[in-house]
Design a protein around this motif. Structure first.
Motif, PDB file in Angstrom:
ATOM      1  N   CYS A 129      -6.370  -4.365   1.425  1.00 25.88           N
ATOM      2  CA  CYS A 129      -4.814  -4.057   1.386  1.00 25.88           C
ATOM      3  C   CYS A 129      -4.490  -3.367   0.289  1.00 25.88           C
ATOM      4  O   CYS A 129      -3.667  -2.537   0.185  1.00 25.88           O
ATOM      5  N   LEU A 130      -5.049  -3.674  -0.777  1.00 27.92           N
ATOM      6  CA  LEU A 130      -5.054  -2.992  -2.228  1.00 27.92           C
ATOM      7  C   LEU A 130      -4.658  -1.680  -2.190  1.00 27.92           C
ATOM      8  O   LEU A 130      -3.900  -1.035  -2.785  1.00 27.92           O
ATOM      9  N   PRO A 131      -5.659  -0.837  -1.572  1.00 28.56           N
ATOM     10  CA  PRO A 131      -5.505   0.564  -1.632  1.00 28.56           C
ATOM     11  C   PRO A 131      -4.184   1.057  -0.910  1.00 28.56           C
ATOM     12  O   PRO A 131      -3.702   1.936  -1.513  1.00 28.56           O
ATOM     13  N   MET A 132      -3.867   0.479   0.159  1.00 28.43           N
ATOM     14  CA  MET A 132      -2.598   0.964   0.748  1.00 28.43           C
ATOM     15  C   MET A 132      -1.243   0.453  -0.264  1.00 28.43           C
ATOM     16  O   MET A 132      -0.636   1.335  -0.313  1.00 28.43           O
ATOM     17  N   LEU A 133      -1.516  -0.742  -0.811  1.00 26.71           N
ATOM     18  CA  LEU A 133      -0.354  -1.001  -1.690  1.00 26.71           C
ATOM     19  C   LEU A 133      -0.197  -0.098  -2.859  1.00 26.71           C
ATOM     20  O   LEU A 133       0.998   0.178  -3.299  1.00 26.71           O
ATOM     21  N   ALA A 134      -1.219   0.030  -3.358  1.00 21.68           N
ATOM     22  CA  ALA A 134      -1.481   1.023  -4.614  1.00 21.68           C
ATOM     23  C   ALA A 134      -0.818   2.275  -4.244  1.00 21.68           C
ATOM     24  O   ALA A 134      -0.131   2.914  -4.781  1.00 21.68           O
ATOM     25  N   LEU A 135      -1.276   2.847  -3.129  1.00 20.43           N
ATOM     26  CA  LEU A 135      -0.817   4.279  -2.566  1.00 20.43           C
ATOM     27  C   LEU A 135       0.552   4.452  -2.527  1.00 20.43           C
ATOM     28  O   LEU A 135       1.429   5.373  -2.823  1.00 20.43           O
TER      29      LEU A 135
END
Length: 353
Positions: free
Chosen positions: A144-150
């Motif tokens: 989920c981290l990539p989505m959160l970062a984006l």
């Protein structure tokens, strides 16, 4: 048609009521899961304990649904009219809502659902162990981290993307706008809007996982031949393929309407309602029914391992496609592999009393 206080009040009260129902359902399922877990341990129902494997991930799925539902309350016009927050706080709350729901809660919901459906197909790798629960929780947050970062990057760079100071690109406001200032009954409020870029990113993420979930559903259907169980699988697949695209479509259409129009409130509510239905169906099929069906078998004790398994499957009406060996045939052809028993009883068991 412009907004009056009556319109946000109506949509707000209805949204809060549905959120309360979802939270109540979630808390009841969590309590039911804890009760079943303690029931299995205290009374030594080892055969039933076999089917409690992913109970931590099931509870995690409910917690993500509750997180998302609470976030939907903070975006409401009614909340802003009643809270008395100044405009700056309202604007920051809208930014937090986009990051929290579109960047964290919803992706985690989709990922947790994927792991819950994937578990029965990975029995040989220890999908029932406590280690699997811990690893799955870590993988959910990690993926989920990539989505959160984006989403966080888009929200923080809103002014630069709109041609502000230090900007390197200029996009139209609907692509990056997280809020819109409007006047409702002489009160100026900041209404949350859905940036088109954020919605597109979420849509791509949901499309990839939906395709994978469709493949998982087909694999599970190969292990299930009981018509009642098939109906549950089809219902879950239908909810994924209908409610998730509907939410993305409503969010995309919302950028075409002004935030101070009734159409925008209606589209936002339909987007909320679609994911609400998805959460209710998923919690019912993946949490409540497995526990309820397993509790229906709580009278079976561990008298004799093989006989208990045969009786369990006889009462559950589990008709499986497992390749059977000679020992299986001696038990009236009712025994199956651990993977298939888990699919039948842990996800979609229909107990026959």
């Amino acid at each position: 048609m412009p907004l009056t206080k009556l319109v946000p009040d109506a949509f707000g009260v209805l949204t809060i009521s549905l959120v309360a129902l979802l939270i109540l359902l979630g808390l009841l399922c969590i309590a039911y899961s804890f009760y079943f877990q303690s029931h299995v341990r205290k009374l030594a129902f080892t055969q039933l304990g076999y089917f409690t494997g992913p109970w931590i991930i099931r509870i995690t799925f409910i917690l993500f649904a509750i997180w998302w539902a609470l976030g939907e309350i903070f975006r409401l016009s009614l909340f802003r009219l009643l809270s008395g927050l100044d405009l700056r706080w309202q604007q920051n709350l809208c930014k937090w809502y986009i990051v929290s729901n579109l960047g964290f809660a919803e992706p985690c919901l989709f990922l947790t659902l994927m792991f819950l459906l994937r578990a029965p197909l990975k029995m040989e790798s220890g999908a029932l162990s406590g280690k699997w629960n811990r690893n799955t929780a870590c993988y959910t947050f990690l993926y989920c981290l990539p989505m959160l970062a984006l989403q966080l990057a888009l929200v923080l760079s809103e002014s630069r993307l709109n041609g502000g100071s230090g900007s390197y690109v200029k996009l139209s406001r609907p692509f990056t706008r997280t809020y819109s200032r409007v006047t409702i009954d002489h009160a100026e409020v900041a209404l949350c809007t859905y940036p088109l870029l954020s919605t597109i990113i979420l849509g791509v993420f949901a499309a990839v996982l939906t395709t994978y979930l469709f493949w998982l559903g087909r694999q599970i259907l190969k292990l299930v031949i009981n018509k009642r169980l098939q109906k549950r699988v089809y219902t879950l697949i239908f909810s994924v393929f209908s409610f998730l695209p509907l939410r993305i479509a409503m969010l995309c259409l919302s950028v075409l309407a002004s935030a101070d129009k009734i159409v925008f409130e209606a589209l936002s509510f339909l987007a909320f309602l679609s994911l609400f239905c998805f959460c209710v169906v998923s919690i019912s099929l993946l949490v409540y029914f497995p526990v309820s069906d397993s509790m229906a078998l709580r009278g079976l004790r561990d008298i004799d391992g093989d006989d208990s398994r045969a009786v369990t499957e006889e009462r559950s009406g589990a008709l499986l496609l497992a390749p059977q060996n000679e020992d299986s045939l001696s038990l009236r052809g009712r025994r199956s592999s651990s993977q298939e028993r888990y699919v039948e009883l842990s996800l979609f068991l229909e107990a026959e009393n």
